[in-house]
Design a protein around this motif. Sequence first.
Motif, mmCIF file in Angstrom:
data_model
loop_
_atom_site.group_PDB
_atom_site.id
_atom_site.type_symbol
_atom_site.label_atom_id
_atom_site.label_comp_id
_atom_site.label_asym_id
_atom_site.label_seq_id
_atom_site.Cartn_x
_atom_site.Cartn_y
_atom_site.Cartn_z
ATOM 1 N N ALA A 256 -2.145 3.973 -9.146
ATOM 2 C CA ALA A 256 -0.759 3.274 -8.425
ATOM 3 C C ALA A 256 -0.708 2.026 -9.436
ATOM 4 O O ALA A 256 -1.117 1.819 -10.151
ATOM 5 C CB ALA A 256 -1.678 2.792 -7.135
ATOM 6 N N TYR A 257 0.666 1.949 -9.020
ATOM 7 C CA TYR A 257 1.320 0.808 -9.750
ATOM 8 C C TYR A 257 1.850 -0.217 -8.808
ATOM 9 O O TYR A 257 2.429 0.051 -7.608
ATOM 10 C CB TYR A 257 2.415 1.356 -10.817
ATOM 11 C CG TYR A 257 1.875 2.314 -11.658
ATOM 12 C CD1 TYR A 257 1.904 3.632 -11.227
ATOM 13 C CD2 TYR A 257 1.578 2.350 -12.914
ATOM 14 C CE1 TYR A 257 1.596 4.700 -12.025
ATOM 15 C CE2 TYR A 257 1.149 3.228 -13.811
ATOM 16 C CZ TYR A 257 1.098 4.389 -13.478
ATOM 17 O OH TYR A 257 0.655 5.699 -14.262
ATOM 18 N N LEU A 258 2.111 -1.348 -9.436
ATOM 19 C CA LEU A 258 2.886 -2.435 -8.511
ATOM 20 C C LEU A 258 3.684 -3.118 -9.384
ATOM 21 O O LEU A 258 3.499 -4.025 -10.407
ATOM 22 C CB LEU A 258 1.977 -3.532 -7.996
ATOM 23 C CG LEU A 258 2.274 -4.369 -7.082
ATOM 24 C CD1 LEU A 258 2.946 -3.878 -5.741
ATOM 25 C CD2 LEU A 258 1.259 -5.577 -6.761
ATOM 26 N N GLN A 259 5.104 -2.881 -9.284
ATOM 27 C CA GLN A 259 6.128 -3.571 -10.006
ATOM 28 C C GLN A 259 6.423 -4.754 -9.364
ATOM 29 O O GLN A 259 6.929 -4.771 -8.057
ATOM 30 C CB GLN A 259 7.430 -2.522 -10.076
ATOM 31 C CG GLN A 259 8.494 -3.084 -10.747
ATOM 32 C CD GLN A 259 8.397 -3.616 -12.182
ATOM 33 O OE1 GLN A 259 7.761 -2.697 -13.105
ATOM 34 N NE2 GLN A 259 8.796 -4.742 -12.538
ATOM 35 N N MET A 260 6.187 -5.932 -9.910
ATOM 36 C CA MET A 260 6.720 -7.227 -9.382
ATOM 37 C C MET A 260 7.684 -7.811 -10.199
ATOM 38 O O MET A 260 7.770 -8.070 -11.280
ATOM 39 C CB MET A 260 5.437 -8.274 -9.424
ATOM 40 C CG MET A 260 4.045 -7.553 -8.981
ATOM 41 S SD MET A 260 2.606 -8.636 -8.979
ATOM 42 C CE MET A 260 2.396 -8.645 -10.590
ATOM 43 N N THR B 53 7.560 -3.532 -5.550
ATOM 44 C CA THR B 53 7.728 -2.030 -5.323
ATOM 45 C C THR B 53 6.172 -1.402 -5.836
ATOM 46 O O THR B 53 5.815 -1.645 -6.950
ATOM 47 C CB THR B 53 8.590 -1.322 -6.234
ATOM 48 O OG1 THR B 53 9.772 -1.838 -5.887
ATOM 49 C CG2 THR B 53 8.790 0.131 -6.015
ATOM 50 N N VAL B 54 5.749 -0.508 -4.853
ATOM 51 C CA VAL B 54 4.534 0.002 -5.265
ATOM 52 C C VAL B 54 4.800 1.751 -5.359
ATOM 53 O O VAL B 54 5.523 2.086 -4.436
ATOM 54 C CB VAL B 54 3.503 -0.072 -4.211
ATOM 55 C CG1 VAL B 54 3.951 0.470 -2.633
ATOM 56 C CG2 VAL B 54 1.968 0.742 -4.546
ATOM 57 N N TYR B 55 4.176 2.345 -6.228
ATOM 58 C CA TYR B 55 4.380 3.753 -6.369
ATOM 59 C C TYR B 55 2.957 4.184 -7.070
ATOM 60 O O TYR B 55 2.341 3.677 -7.526
ATOM 61 C CB TYR B 55 5.620 3.921 -7.412
ATOM 62 C CG TYR B 55 5.884 3.412 -8.772
ATOM 63 C CD1 TYR B 55 6.104 2.076 -8.654
ATOM 64 C CD2 TYR B 55 5.244 4.018 -9.802
ATOM 65 C CE1 TYR B 55 6.293 1.697 -9.996
ATOM 66 C CE2 TYR B 55 5.385 3.565 -11.150
ATOM 67 C CZ TYR B 55 5.692 2.230 -11.309
ATOM 68 O OH TYR B 55 5.808 1.737 -12.490
ATOM 69 N N ARG B 56 3.126 5.574 -7.085
ATOM 70 C CA ARG B 56 1.693 6.344 -7.444
ATOM 71 C C ARG B 56 2.002 7.518 -8.122
ATOM 72 O O ARG B 56 3.035 8.053 -8.192
ATOM 73 C CB ARG B 56 0.824 6.196 -6.281
ATOM 74 C CG ARG B 56 1.448 7.468 -5.321
ATOM 75 C CD ARG B 56 0.207 7.282 -3.978
ATOM 76 N NE ARG B 56 -0.974 8.152 -4.252
ATOM 77 C CZ ARG B 56 -1.998 7.973 -3.446
ATOM 78 N NH1 ARG B 56 -1.895 7.143 -2.247
ATOM 79 N NH2 ARG B 56 -3.050 8.520 -3.701
ATOM 80 N N ASN B 57 1.021 7.833 -9.088
ATOM 81 C CA ASN B 57 1.095 9.384 -9.747
ATOM 82 C C ASN B 57 -0.321 9.939 -9.096
ATOM 83 O O ASN B 57 -1.182 9.579 -9.735
ATOM 84 C CB ASN B 57 1.133 9.017 -11.196
ATOM 85 C CG ASN B 57 1.087 10.266 -12.078
ATOM 86 O OD1 ASN B 57 0.578 11.227 -11.566
ATOM 87 N ND2 ASN B 57 1.798 10.432 -13.159
ATOM 88 N N ASN B 58 -0.044 10.785 -8.347
ATOM 89 C CA ASN B 58 -1.204 11.371 -7.892
ATOM 90 C C ASN B 58 -1.952 12.322 -8.815
ATOM 91 O O ASN B 58 -3.303 12.360 -8.780
ATOM 92 C CB ASN B 58 -0.576 12.231 -6.634
ATOM 93 C CG ASN B 58 -0.319 11.509 -5.374
ATOM 94 O OD1 ASN B 58 -0.841 10.355 -5.167
ATOM 95 N ND2 ASN B 58 0.635 12.042 -4.657
ATOM 96 N N ALA B 59 -1.317 12.909 -9.577
ATOM 97 C CA ALA B 59 -2.012 13.547 -10.906
ATOM 98 C C ALA B 59 -2.904 12.792 -11.756
ATOM 99 O O ALA B 59 -4.001 13.160 -12.092
ATOM 100 C CB ALA B 59 -0.887 14.317 -11.734
ATOM 101 N N SER C 151 0.907 -1.203 -0.005
ATOM 102 C CA SER C 151 -0.025 0.071 -0.071
ATOM 103 C C SER C 151 0.769 1.267 0.067
ATOM 104 O O SER C 151 2.113 1.013 0.382
ATOM 105 C CB SER C 151 -0.921 -0.019 1.157
ATOM 106 O OG SER C 151 -0.265 0.306 2.400
ATOM 107 N N ILE C 152 0.381 2.366 -0.398
ATOM 108 C CA ILE C 152 0.932 3.600 -0.537
ATOM 109 C C ILE C 152 -0.024 4.655 0.049
ATOM 110 O O ILE C 152 -1.061 4.880 -0.542
ATOM 111 C CB ILE C 152 1.685 3.738 -1.870
ATOM 112 C CG1 ILE C 152 2.354 5.140 -1.842
ATOM 113 C CG2 ILE C 152 0.859 3.831 -3.057
ATOM 114 C CD1 ILE C 152 3.374 5.229 -2.966
ATOM 115 N N ALA C 153 0.431 5.586 0.908
ATOM 116 C CA ALA C 153 -0.222 6.817 1.212
ATOM 117 C C ALA C 153 -0.109 7.937 0.156
ATOM 118 O O ALA C 153 0.780 7.958 -0.577
ATOM 119 C CB ALA C 153 0.159 6.931 2.712
#
Length: 119
Positions: free
Chosen positions: A78-82, A68-74, A50-52
């Motif tokens: 959200a993405y999950l790189q596995m 790795t989880v990351y996100r683009n707030n704009a 999860s990512i806040a």
Amino acid sequence: QVQVVESGGGLVQPGGSLTLSCTASGSISSLNSMGWHRQVPGKQRELVASIASTGTTNYGDSVKGRFTVYRNNAKNTAYLQMNSLKSEDTAVYYCNAVTVRRGIPQSNWGQGTQVTVSS
């Protein structure tokens, strides 16, 4: 109404990589955390990552160091790189997006995307 849509699932060989995407859309006044959970038949759904909104991340023990989880707030995405995928990562992966409406947090789930790790 908030819609959550996942994409990117599929079949991958052990040791391979895959990236999942999750986009929240609709009536969103505030988007807080976004997260990935997974479920296999007969087992409870478990947290993957999860990512806040601040960028703080949290991972399940079984995926630490590989996912790795990351996100683009704009883009409310959200993405999950596995990476280094294992057969035990096979599951339906669900995205969860927590929105806040009139001060009340609401949990919104996607329909899920299948990830199969097999040779």
